[in-house]
Motif scaffolding. Structure first.
Motif, short mmCIF file in Angstrom:
data_model
loop_
_atom_site.label_atom_id
_atom_site.label_comp_id
_atom_site.label_asym_id
_atom_site.label_seq_id
_atom_site.Cartn_x
_atom_site.Cartn_y
_atom_site.Cartn_z
N PRO A 163 0.81 -1.23 0.00
CA PRO A 163 0.00 0.00 0.00
C PRO A 163 0.84 1.28 0.00
O PRO A 163 1.89 1.37 0.63
CB PRO A 163 -0.81 -0.12 1.29
N LEU A 165 0.10 5.87 -0.37
CA LEU A 165 -0.89 6.94 -0.41
C LEU A 165 -0.27 8.16 -1.09
O LEU A 165 0.95 8.26 -1.23
CB LEU A 165 -1.39 7.30 0.99
N CYS A 179 2.57 3.22 3.06
CA CYS A 179 1.72 3.44 4.22
C CYS A 179 1.26 2.12 4.84
O CYS A 179 1.23 1.08 4.18
CB CYS A 179 0.51 4.30 3.87
N VAL A 181 -2.07 0.41 6.55
CA VAL A 181 -3.51 0.57 6.37
C VAL A 181 -4.25 -0.28 7.40
O VAL A 181 -4.08 -1.52 7.41
CB VAL A 181 -3.97 0.16 4.96
N VAL A 201 -3.79 3.58 -2.05
CA VAL A 201 -4.95 3.43 -1.18
C VAL A 201 -5.51 4.82 -0.90
O VAL A 201 -4.77 5.73 -0.53
CB VAL A 201 -4.57 2.75 0.15
N ALA A 203 -8.29 7.45 1.13
CA ALA A 203 -8.93 7.58 2.43
C ALA A 203 -10.37 7.09 2.37
O ALA A 203 -11.04 7.18 1.33
CB ALA A 203 -8.88 9.03 2.89
N ARG A 207 -11.23 3.62 7.45
CA ARG A 207 -9.85 3.25 7.13
C ARG A 207 -8.88 4.24 7.78
O ARG A 207 -9.06 5.45 7.66
CB ARG A 207 -9.67 3.26 5.62
N ARG A 208 -7.88 3.71 8.47
CA ARG A 208 -6.84 4.55 9.05
C ARG A 208 -5.55 4.35 8.26
O ARG A 208 -5.12 3.22 8.02
CB ARG A 208 -6.60 4.17 10.52
N LEU A 209 -4.96 5.46 7.86
CA LEU A 209 -3.74 5.43 7.07
C LEU A 209 -2.59 6.04 7.86
O LEU A 209 -2.74 7.09 8.49
CB LEU A 209 -3.93 6.20 5.76
N TYR A 210 -1.44 5.37 7.81
CA TYR A 210 -0.23 5.83 8.49
C TYR A 210 0.87 5.94 7.45
O TYR A 210 1.33 4.92 6.91
CB TYR A 210 0.17 4.87 9.61
N LYS A 219 0.08 9.35 11.50
CA LYS A 219 -1.30 9.13 11.07
C LYS A 219 -1.73 10.26 10.15
O LYS A 219 -1.50 11.43 10.44
CB LYS A 219 -2.23 9.04 12.28
#
Length: 220
Positions: A163, A165, A179, A181, A201, A203, A207-210, A219
């Motif tokens: 993944p 972003l 990232c 996920v 990926v 948002a 869904r939490r993206l780091y 984050k």
């Protein structure tokens, strides 16, 4: 002067976990590192097909593994699939480099959860002392997998999709970053290996993206 990498601390399955910028996942209570999609020998595989791709990625990957081990002193590494990229990657040069890496860490337990590339590349040589299992592989409250999926009663740690972003700055400026996920009881790790590409990926409400950039994870 080298800066200290900044991990992002999260709670998963009731456990305190660190998302590392290397990228990897660190479970300090049990001293376990989780690493997804190493893809050793991918560049060599492309070169064998006549593609002019960079060399040196295997040594770069192994050097990053060394730094992780030196920094965290894990008792075990769990590889979440795709340790070797393809059968063409099993060159004497690559295997010698991996053997040398393994010899530097003889007490470290290593487990590989088979991924789709492992089925084609074959299991690592027995001399590497890497245990090989099929998914899902239970590790405490976690299910170590290669493919993203749901598992009852366990929190899934997976890879496979590499993944990434896209962050937007001023005007048309943008940057694409690896990232982590999280969706429900599942966390997908970014690919550890160099020269692996990625899947974008976007948002979403659940869904939490780091993002992983430089020496930090944060984050988004």
């Amino acid at each position: 002067m080298t800066s200290t990498p900044k991990a992002c601390r999260v709670e998963l399955a009731g456990q305190q976990i660190e998302l590392l910028p290397d990228p990897a996942l660190w479970w300090p209570a049990e001293r376990v590192l989780f690493i997804a999609d190493l893809h050793l020998g991918k560049a060599a595989t492309y070169r064998a097909l006549g593609q002019p791709v960079p060399s040196g990625t295997t040594q770069a990957n192994l050097a990053r593994l060394d730094r992780l081990i030196d920094r965290h002193a894990p008792g075990e590494i769990v590889f979440l699939g795709d340790f070797l990229h393809a059968a063409q990657a099993r060159t004497s040069q690559l295997l010698a480099a991996v053997e040398a890496w393994r010899d530097r860490h003889p007490a470290l337990a290593c487990t590989l959860v088979r991924g789709n590339h492992d089925s084609r590349a074959g299991d690592p040589p027995a001399s590497l002392r890497i245990g090989v299992v099929d998914e899902p592989h239970p590790v405490g409250p976690f299910a170590a997998c290669h493919h993203p999926q749901r598992q009852p009663a366990r929190f899934v740690l997976a890879g496979h999709v590499h993944p990434t972003l896209k962050l937007h700055g001023r005007g048309r400026d943008s940057v694409r970053l690896p990232c982590f996920v999280q969706e429900g009881d599942q966390l997908i790790l970014p690919a550890f290996g160099e020269f692996t590409g990625g899947w974008r990926v976007d948002a979403a409400p659940d869904r939490r993206l780091y993002a992983v950039g430089g020496d930090a994870v944060w984050k988004v």
